[in-house]
Design an enzyme around this catalytic site. Structure first.
Site, mmCIF file in Angstrom:
data_model
loop_
_atom_site.group_PDB
_atom_site.id
_atom_site.type_symbol
_atom_site.label_atom_id
_atom_site.label_comp_id
_atom_site.label_asym_id
_atom_site.label_seq_id
_atom_site.Cartn_x
_atom_site.Cartn_y
_atom_site.Cartn_z
ATOM 1 N N ASP A 207 51.942 70.565 14.382
ATOM 2 C CA ASP A 207 50.975 69.489 14.149
ATOM 3 C C ASP A 207 51.540 68.470 13.165
ATOM 4 O OD1 ASP A 207 49.064 70.606 15.769
ATOM 5 O OD2 ASP A 207 47.997 71.628 14.153
ATOM 6 N N SER B 52 40.458 69.402 21.423
ATOM 7 C CA SER B 52 41.677 70.163 21.136
ATOM 8 C C SER B 52 41.453 71.651 21.400
ATOM 9 C CB SER B 52 42.071 69.925 19.676
ATOM 10 O OG SER B 52 43.378 70.373 19.448
ATOM 11 N N HIS C 15 64.126 44.303 57.306
ATOM 12 C CA HIS C 15 64.867 45.208 56.423
ATOM 13 C C HIS C 15 66.249 45.486 57.018
ATOM 14 C CE1 HIS C 15 61.077 45.846 54.396
ATOM 15 N NE2 HIS C 15 61.625 46.692 53.538
ATOM 16 N N GLU D 79 61.345 52.564 61.532
ATOM 17 C CA GLU D 79 60.105 52.261 60.798
ATOM 18 C C GLU D 79 59.576 50.883 61.202
ATOM 19 O OE1 GLU D 79 60.216 52.922 56.574
ATOM 20 O OE2 GLU D 79 60.255 55.099 56.805
ATOM 21 N N GLN E 221 35.913 48.728 20.642
ATOM 22 C CA GLN E 221 36.301 47.324 20.474
ATOM 23 C C GLN E 221 37.791 47.198 20.115
ATOM 24 O OE1 GLN E 221 33.977 48.964 18.830
ATOM 25 N NE2 GLN E 221 33.913 48.497 16.638
ATOM 26 N N GLU F 128 46.481 73.343 25.596
ATOM 27 C CA GLU F 128 47.208 72.302 24.850
ATOM 28 C C GLU F 128 48.275 72.965 23.960
ATOM 29 O OE1 GLU F 128 44.748 70.437 21.961
ATOM 30 O OE2 GLU F 128 46.109 68.748 21.627
ATOM 31 N N GLN G 224 42.427 75.845 14.711
ATOM 32 C CA GLN G 224 42.008 75.067 15.870
ATOM 33 C C GLN G 224 40.536 74.727 15.798
ATOM 34 O OE1 GLN G 224 44.151 73.833 18.148
ATOM 35 N NE2 GLN G 224 42.312 72.645 18.439
ATOM 36 N N TYR H 66 46.066 53.657 18.372
ATOM 37 C CA TYR H 66 44.748 53.745 17.761
ATOM 38 C C TYR H 66 44.686 54.965 16.845
ATOM 39 C CZ TYR H 66 39.865 53.854 16.817
ATOM 40 O OH TYR H 66 38.674 53.848 16.136
ATOM 41 N N ASN I 130 37.103 59.184 19.329
ATOM 42 C CA ASN I 130 35.859 59.808 19.772
ATOM 43 C C ASN I 130 35.584 59.436 21.233
ATOM 44 O OD1 ASN I 130 34.938 57.174 19.810
ATOM 45 N ND2 ASN I 130 33.823 57.362 17.879
ATOM 46 N N HIS J 180 38.847 71.627 13.875
ATOM 47 C CA HIS J 180 38.999 70.242 14.328
ATOM 48 C C HIS J 180 37.659 69.584 14.643
ATOM 49 C CE1 HIS J 180 43.135 69.053 14.486
ATOM 50 N NE2 HIS J 180 43.504 70.206 15.003
#
Lengths: 431, 431
Positions: free
Chosen positions: B357, B234, B416, B411, B187, B323, B256, B125, B210, B259
């Site tokens: 970046d 960020s 098994h 067990e 969507q 980050e 930074q 995306y 977002n 952003h």
């Protein structure tokens, strides 16, 4: 068992490979209440849950050194030896996953590398119940120790005497688990996620459990605590050809089915004779098993599928994305090259799933429910972060500076651009 | 900007390192409705969302080859060249993450190994908005291509003319993205998670967005689609000593902050003079920035922190788990060895964050919001499953068979145990 001959790709495959699902909305509400209670009331909540669910009153939750000593004395020598042998193989396999640091000079003066950093605090949940899952302790605590996790915190529910099974305590101690607490269920997950007066908050939670535990892990994950992977019932898919040993295959399918009534075993073959042989062998072996009732019920989810050829069998397997895939065919090595989706693959007649469940060295914490399409099983990687590092010399920044400036400018991030420009224009003696 | 001198570990650290959070319950309900609508009505739902949110009527969602050709022609040469340079470095760094297969014989006759298998279908995306985030296309599509993902599906919202920015299309084409769709927001996430008539369902979804996108990713993750990582605003933390260049540091903190208004920049130092210098430099440089308003607002989240020494600065950073971590000190290499929690680390005066970046080669998709305590940034690993394989010879099974039998027995998993016993007892000529 359902036998399906020559199903068509598409809807028929989807029908055959459907996993058991259950309505979890009611449990989810109950788990939310438990999480909230632990978050708000800490140890007091744990005490009341212990009385309610474990039917035992606990003064303290942490297992003492004395209790561990007692447990060590209680474990039979043959089991100790077996656990130690498994330990060595699991350690050997996971130790090899420690990477060497590889510094890449992507451009002259631009050096980049990755370095593992252990997740400082990890939590391991081990379910209670009739059988002690000490093998899962090995599978989670050994890579945690190799990774170098500072706190390896184990939670497991107490029995009616307020104790954790000696084999779990023995194994946890062997593997370097740092703290052990007698807490089970969703309240254990809550303790690990939020911390209480006596149980430290961890960064990531591992381990299997019932629906309460699974949903609790999912909920704390959304709220910010990492978890190993989403969980579902265990499953195996076996591919066998006309020369495969039907008894071996039946044994593998039954081993899977004894886990629980929602377990799924699938046999896929290109040989109609083998389909019949395996079905007969399952019914014969079933009679001899102690967990016959669970196994019988789980076999309702079993599928025996006949397809045209072995490549089609492998396509079917990739579509199903099994947690465990056993390949018992003459061309097993070749077929194994075509695996796209699976958790762990067992090649040839002498590689039963139970080898990997316990002692071959591979991890048995694996993606179920089709998650093998996108998730890996637990490994050393699950206990570390791979941090990237970079160091540019002044020359290095000169070499890629314009590239950065242009890209930042087209992304309308002028301060990004400026952080390069200001360095390139600087009259300093730094380098 | 908030200046804090000599805070105490514990509550004071917690207060200073608080991230911006927002009440998301209202958005969550809206996102749930969108997900449900797409799941039920497919393309029809997408069309109505496109009219409503993107203010454009679309007949088809897929970007055509002609549109890609047009886009390629529209991108200026200087930008093409910059993108190609970045491409090469990113490819070089991620190509080195392809592992060699290492077969471990844990016990004689017991061979175990791991092998990468690409996640077949991945979705990327890319947000819309005023600036085209083509750099993120590089960061996600290049490792997807190296991994060998079959379908690399990109979704990005159309502008008012029903188009995706030419720099995004150019970069997607360069990186081998296989399908591009003009769909944005929650969507788009729904389309990738469930599939529609025109958009294929994927196994894992990557990329920023977002709050709607972030929450949609979280919700489809719980429902079974893998995602890259949880997301938050960020952030950067810069450690500088008395010899650090205050202008460089100010430029990094401002980069930074541009952003978004929820971005966070933290400067930590052991030099009171440097604290003051950096503050002044920030205010000076701020005046020259086009995104001054956003940046100014984000600076409200900024912290300038004075501590006793550089080791304390690093402890503080590990507590915050940034980050991005920039180390501008004389002993930067040494301090870098003490990093426990961070997404990506930039060492020395000539390693601004913007290098990473865009073009140094490391990935810029990194854990925010403290998730660096448990999560790694995106890498080749994010696009593959690491499948374990094992092959035991008859001798191998003999060597670990008793271990497995004993463990299974304790067990209480007799089927098994039996899957081993039946093989060890078999009189066959198979090996």
């Amino acid at each position: 068992m359902q036998t399906v001959k020559y199903p068509q790709k598409g809807q028929e495959y989807i029908e055959i490979t459907k996993r058991a699902t259950s309505n979890t909305s009611e449990i989810t509400e109950r788990v939310k209440t438990i999480l909230q209670d632990v978050q708000q009331n800490g140890d007091a909540a744990l005490k009341s849950f212990s009385e309610k669910f474990d039917k035992v009153q606990l003064e303290t939750f942490q297992v003492s050194n004395n209790e561990i000593k007692e447990a060590i004395a209680l474990v039979p020598e043959e089991l100790k030896k077996a656990i130690q042998t498994a330990y060595q193989n699991i350690e050997k396999f996971h130790q090899q996953q420690v990477p060497t640091i590889n510094v890449i000079e992507t451009t002259i003066g631009v050096k980049c590398w990755r370095q593992n950093s252990a997740i400082s605090n990890v939590g391991i949940y081990i379910p209670g119940g009739t059988a002690p899952l000490f093998s899962t302790v090995l599978m989670l605590a050994i890579p945690a120790k190799i990774a170098g996790c500072q706190n390896i915190v184990l939670c497991s529910p107490p029995n009616l005497e307020g104790k954790i099974h000696e084999a779990i305590l023995y194994t946890a101690n062997l593997c370097g688990v740092t703290q052990i607490y007698k807490v089970g269920g969703a309240q254990a997950v809550a303790s690990l996620a939020y911390g209480t007066e006596s149980i430290p908050k961890v960064d990531k939670i591992f381990g299997p459990g019932n629906q309460y535990v699974t949903i609790a892990k999912q909920l704390v994950n959304v709220a910010g605590t990492a978890i190993d992977m989403p969980a579902g019932p265990s499953e195996v898919l076996v591919i066998g050809d006309k020369n495969a040993n039907a008894d071996f295959i039946a044994a593998d399918l039954l081993a899977q089915s004894e886990h629980g009534t929602d377990s799924q075993s699938i046999f896929v073959t290109d040989s109609e004779d083998k389909l019949k042989e395996v079905e007969i062998a399952i019914l014969q072996q079933l009679e001899l098993l102690p967990r016959k009732e669970i196994t019988k019920k789980a076999l309702e989810n079993a599928r025996l599928v006949l397809l045209n050829n072995l490549d089609e069998c492998m396509d079917f397997s990739n579509f199903y994305a099994p947690e465990h895939l056993i390949i018992q065919t003459d061309n097993a090595d070749e077929l194994a090259q075509k695996v796209i989706n699976a958790g762990s693959v067992f090649i040839g007649a002498y590689s039963p799933e139970s080898a990997g469940d316990y002692a071959s060295g591979t991890n048995h914490t694996l993606p179920t429910h089709g998650f093998a399409t996108a998730y890996s099983g637990v490994s050393l990687d699950s206990f570390v972060k791979k941090i990237t590092f970079q160091k540019l010399s002044k020359e290095g920044l000169k070499n890629i500076g314009e590239t950065v400036e242009i890209m930042a400018s087209y992304e309308a991030l002028d301060a990004h651009k400026n952080s390069v420009t200001i360095r390139l224009n600087a009259k300093t003696n730094q380098d």
